[in-house]
Write an enzyme that holds these catalytic residues in place. Structure first.
Site: not given
Ligand code: MG
Ligand code: ADP
Length: 506
Positions: A207, A242
């Site tokens: 990312k 997550d």
């Molecule tokens: Mg997140």
């Protein structure tokens, strides 16, 4: 799969995760400026953007056969990853979470969430079976750009200081009992090889992060050392991806949750697997016989309908050849793909008139929330689209025709992303159903969804759901519920911290 999808996929074989390094971005701007000088004469008389749009639509199309191929390949890659490390694109990482929240969890716990765009600190007061979540409070801070390219110490010091200031503001009633430490569930949304429930080694940043010195290190140790430097005496009792946090958080309310998917800055998915279906464990068992597997599906790459714009974006990214699925379907990249298409249309077909604004050639200026705002413009003359083009990419004047074209480009890229994400979900469900007939399609099954892209982009969400329904058909669709679990990952991480508390009554 269509021939064009097959050839695009083959050409993209060496693809992956993209954010520009500052140097790559500067080089791209220089190349662009040079190319523009030589092309400027021809732009005025150029043709309409129609042919480029149609070619884009053709290459991005994800009809049922392409979706089916992607779902099958996802299921096959899952099996390969379960058989051995490095056997396919998917790492299929063990979460070390083998018991899910029961509802009996009690006490005060913290969650720290490092995603991609933001970092959040959350305090959760759990009240057991009857009271459940009594209270939550959170703070969110966006991660300064320079920390994404800095050192491990700088990034973790920033996180620890945010946590310290959150705790410093607490009233007395939240202070831990004498001799006890506050306990945290640390949600860390990057690929980590877990070594236990409270430790794990960073495999690589994704990312757009390129923090030096973290890969190969235990991220819990990094955080613990930074907390020490801040004089903060807290204990990380669970390290949680997550997706795993989302699954745990959603399952706390609903026993039918089997899969969790994140679509935010990046993307990932996890699901509940039987221990005896994981050959690489070589017979190891847990009490429940089940565990959560973090697929790291962002690295998937088979059979995706990709374009020249995807390939160029990948080549100029800081992780070329990696995270191809993520680069095709997640929030960090959709805006950038659209920008690249518009730049070509502006240059080759004079989409915005004679000149090409400088800002349009700067990587990552156009963001996915901008696409969403443009697609949802219902004003006369698409005024909002005009404003965004002006403010964000420096297009001073745009015709109504050009604005409509821009929306079509957004829709093409968002539709492809949503449909491919849907195919990925069906791939996971299919793999689970193949292993235990009736487990998924024979009863209600919930897929818990979270992430800013899924939450805020209605068109994306609808394309995803359409693709799932098309792939499953009427009968199986009836049993599969795709449900948004807002901030489930924070509560989930706190629940897992509770389940793994050092002070747990046994
Ligand atoms: Mg997140
Ligand atoms: P993270 O993935 O960093 O943990 P989030 O789940 O909050 O964080 O997702 C943030 C991402 O969601 C942004 O990077 C952006 O791509 C996407 N996003 C946020 N708001 C919108 C919006 N209004 N429309 C479309 N996408 C959005």
């Amino acid at each position: 799969m269509s021939p064009s999808a097959a050839s695009a996929a083959a050409a993209a074989g060496s693809f992956s995760n993209l954010a520009p390094s500052p140097a790559a971005a500067a080089a791209a701007r220089r190349r662009w400026a040079a190319a523009r000088c030589s092309a400027a004469g021809g732009r005025v008389a150029a043709a309409s953007a129609g042919p480029i749009l149609r070619e884009l639509q053709r290459r991005c199309a994800a009809p049922l056969p392409v979706l089916r191929h992607v779902a099958d390949a996802m299921a096959a890659d899952m099996r390969a990853g379960l058989a051995g490390d490095g056997a396919g694109d998917l790492k299929m990482i063990l979460s070390y979470v083998d018991s899910l929240p029961t509802g009996n969890e009690k006490g005060l716990f913290y969650a720290l969430d490092l995603g991609g765009t933001n970092f959040r600190v959350l305090r959760v007061q759990l009240g057991g079976k009857d009271q459940r979540v009594v209270d939550t409070e959170f703070e969110q801070v966006s991660i300064p750009q320079e920390l994404m390219y800095g050192t491990t110490e700088e990034l973790f010091d920033f996180i620890a200081s945010g946590l310290a200031s959150f705790v410093a503001k607490e009233s007395e009633k939240f202070h831990p009992l004498e001799g006890r430490k506050r306990e945290i569930g640390f949600t860390f949304s990057f690929p980590v090889k877990q070594t236990s429930i409270d430790s794990g080694i960073l495999i690589k940043w994704t990312k757009g992060f390129a923090v030096s010195g973290t890969a190969g290190k235990d991220v819990v140790a990094c955080l613990t050392e930074a907390m020490k430097r801040q004089g903060l005496d807290m204990r990380v009792s669970a390290l949680v991806n997550d997706t795993v946090g989302t699954l745990a958080g959603a399952r706390y309310w609903d026993d039918d949750v089997m899969v969790a998917v994140i679509l935010g800055t990046g993307t990932n998915a996890c699901y509940i697997e039987r221990m005896d279906a994981i050959p690489k464990l070589q017979g190891l068992q847990t009490g429940s016989g089940k565990t959560i597997i973090n697929t790291e599906w962002g690295a998937f790459s088979t059979g995706l309908p990709l374009t020249e714009f995807d390939k160029d974006m990948d080549n100029e990214s800081i992780n070329p050849g990696e995270q191809i699925f993520e680069k095709t379907i997640s929030g960090m990249y959709l805006g950038e793909i659209v920008r690249r298409v518009l730049l070509k249309m502006a240059d080759v077909s004079a989409l915005f008139g004679e000149s090409v604004p400088d800002q349009l050639s700067v990587p990552f200026t156009l963001r996915t929330p901008d696409l969403c705002a443009m697609q949802n413009d219902s004003s006369d003359g698409l005024k909002e689209v005009g404003l965004i083009l002006n403010d964000v990419v420096g297009v001073k004047k745009s015709s109504l025709e050009a604005r409509k074209t821009v929306i079509e480009v957004c829709d093409t890229i968002v539709k492809r992303g949503g449909r491919l994400a849907g195919a990925g979900i069906v791939g996971i469900l299919q793999k689970m159903e193949e292993d235990s007939k009736g487990l998924i399609f024979g009863k209600r099954t919930v897929v818990a969804m979270d992430g800013g892209l899924y939450e805020h982009y209605p068109q994306y969400r609808n394309y995803l759901k359409d693709a799932v329904a098309e792939l499953l058909g009427d009968e199986d669709s009836k049993h599969v519920v795709i449900e948004h679990t807002k901030d489930g990952s924070g509560i989930g991480a706190a629940l897992l911290a509770a389940a793994n508390s050092k002070y747990r009554e046994r």
